[in-house]
Motif scaffolding. Structure first.
Motif, mmCIF file in Angstrom:
data_model
loop_
_atom_site.group_PDB
_atom_site.id
_atom_site.type_symbol
_atom_site.label_atom_id
_atom_site.label_comp_id
_atom_site.label_asym_id
_atom_site.label_seq_id
_atom_site.Cartn_x
_atom_site.Cartn_y
_atom_site.Cartn_z
ATOM 1 N N LYS A 18 0.943 -3.142 9.264
ATOM 2 C CA LYS A 18 2.246 -3.519 9.792
ATOM 3 C C LYS A 18 2.658 -4.918 9.337
ATOM 4 O O LYS A 18 3.848 -5.255 9.378
ATOM 5 N N GLU A 19 1.697 -5.724 8.938
ATOM 6 C CA GLU A 19 1.982 -7.100 8.533
ATOM 7 C C GLU A 19 2.914 -7.191 7.325
ATOM 8 O O GLU A 19 3.444 -8.265 7.025
ATOM 9 N N LEU A 20 3.117 -6.063 6.637
ATOM 10 C CA LEU A 20 4.019 -6.039 5.485
ATOM 11 C C LEU A 20 5.267 -5.203 5.736
ATOM 12 O O LEU A 20 6.033 -4.928 4.808
ATOM 13 N N ASP A 21 5.486 -4.823 6.977
ATOM 14 C CA ASP A 21 6.620 -3.955 7.302
ATOM 15 C C ASP A 21 7.976 -4.626 7.145
ATOM 16 O O ASP A 21 8.999 -3.945 7.014
ATOM 17 N N ASN A 22 8.012 -5.962 7.176
ATOM 18 C CA ASN A 22 9.323 -6.638 7.130
ATOM 19 C C ASN A 22 9.787 -6.958 5.712
ATOM 20 O O ASN A 22 10.762 -7.689 5.522
ATOM 21 N N VAL A 23 9.085 -6.421 4.711
ATOM 22 C CA VAL A 23 9.518 -6.558 3.320
ATOM 23 C C VAL A 23 9.344 -5.212 2.624
ATOM 24 O O VAL A 23 8.710 -4.299 3.156
ATOM 25 N N GLU A 24 9.902 -5.091 1.441
ATOM 26 C CA GLU A 24 9.661 -3.922 0.603
ATOM 27 C C GLU A 24 8.647 -4.339 -0.450
ATOM 28 O O GLU A 24 8.890 -5.241 -1.256
ATOM 29 N N VAL A 25 7.484 -3.704 -0.413
ATOM 30 C CA VAL A 25 6.430 -4.045 -1.372
ATOM 31 C C VAL A 25 6.768 -3.437 -2.730
ATOM 32 O O VAL A 25 6.973 -2.230 -2.850
ATOM 33 N N MET A 26 6.830 -4.279 -3.737
ATOM 34 C CA MET A 26 7.043 -3.806 -5.102
ATOM 35 C C MET A 26 5.709 -3.332 -5.678
ATOM 36 O O MET A 26 5.519 -2.178 -5.974
#
Length: 337
Positions: free
Chosen positions: A130-138
């Protein structure tokens, strides 16, 4: 009536044309802390060019290397608050912010960048933290074996490392402490100065940095502690709102590019390691120090608490530390085949 219909059609066409032009005018900003001459910076620029090419000019990317837009530590937050639309950075620069992804940096004994890159992507895909949910991972990538380099003192045993001041970041700092040295946190752009001024006696980094960041100019000894080699996991992320504003064809094209660039980046890390070693050894008085098999076992045993500490720290945050480490170990085993 026919004139009215013609006017409506013309108006509709004009609106479609305006919408098309608006799409063509979409320009994203991309922040990267790597200097423009670094391999990873050149690859990032190539990614920008490829996006414009494959989207037919619908999406253009204005590239800002060398911390000219946001500093290394600001890369991720800069994307979330809109200082940049995209950024490359590493999870270790914001300690505690990415507890799940931090597992990749543990000293699993990485052999190369391809292996490390496979691991970071597998961990992300398997756990979807969830720690990366606020961005779109390329895409995600990771460098080859992180080793210890020293300026004046050759190190062949754990005893010789005791009390030395070694630059480390995130997990590598904990590794350094476990080995008995004092860890000094310094972001990569400032490491050259720290080494040249004697602020630290050495630093932990991948071999490529000897050339990519010119660190070979200010270090003399490479300690080949491969059994405890770590990596540093990197991210390339986009602002979520910016991503959602793109057309579906543009998203599809960028997603395809991302998949290709993860592998390109991994290969580039390994090629850069080779070049970094050549550069390092070409300088006067440089030495490669290989640990004896018996000594290597001591180093492996010494770093085991790093894994235990990681499990405990993330478990205190309500995460299943053992499961995260086991997932990473499985990914490492698969990537090593």
């Amino acid at each position: 009536m026919s004139k009215r219909i013609a006017l409506i059609v013309a108006a509709a066409f004009a609106l479609m044309t305006m919408a098309s032009l608006a799409q063509a005018a979409t320009t994203l900003t991309y922040s990267n802390f790597f200097p423009p001459t670094h391999t990873q910076s050149k690859l990032a620029q190539a990614w920008c060019d490829e996006v414009e090419k494959r989207t037919g000019g619908e999406v253009k990317v204005q590239y800002y290397p060398g911390q000219t837009l946001t500093k290394a530590k600001q890369a991720y937050d800069g994307v979330t608050i809109g200082l940049s639309d995209l950024a490359m950075g590493c999870f270790a620069y914001t300690g505690g912010r990415f507890p799940v992804m931090a597992v990749v940096d543990l000293p699993f004994g990485y052999k190369n960048g391809i292996m490390a890159t496979k691991v970071v992507n597998e961990v992300y895909n398997a756990l979807k933290p969830k720690e990366l949910d606020n961005v779109e991972v390329m895409y995600l990538h990771a460098h080859g074996p992180g080793l210890i380099f020293t300026t004046e003192k050759p190190v062949k045993t754990l005893e010789e490392l005791q009390g030395m001041k070694i630059r480390g970041q995130g997990t590598s700092a904990r590794l350094i402490k476990a080995l008995g040295a004092s860890a000094v946190t310094v972001p990569m752009p400032d490491v050259y100065q720290a080494l040249s001024r004697g602020t630290v006696d050495g630093a932990a980094y991948p071999t490529e940095s000897n050339k990519g960041w010119k660190l070979g100019e200010v270090t003399k000894y490479r300690i080949c502690c491969f059994p405890v080699a770590f990596t540093t996991a990197f991210f390339v992320v986009m602002n979520k709102d910016k991503w959602n504003s793109l057309s579906e064809p543009a998203k599809k094209a960028i997603t395809e590019i991302n998949q290709e660039w993860a592998l390109k980046t991994a290969k580039a890390w390994d090629e850069a390691d080779e070049e970094g070693l050549k550069f390092f050894m070409s300088l006067p008085g440089r030495q490669d120090i290989t640990l004896s098999p018996e000594e290597a076992v001591k180093w492996v045993n010494a770093v085991q608490p790093v894994f235990d500490e990681y499990i405990q720290s993330v478990s205190e945050k309500g995460l299943d530390g053992k499961h995260i480490v086991e997932t990473a170990k499985k990914a490492v085993a698969e990537a090593a085949k």
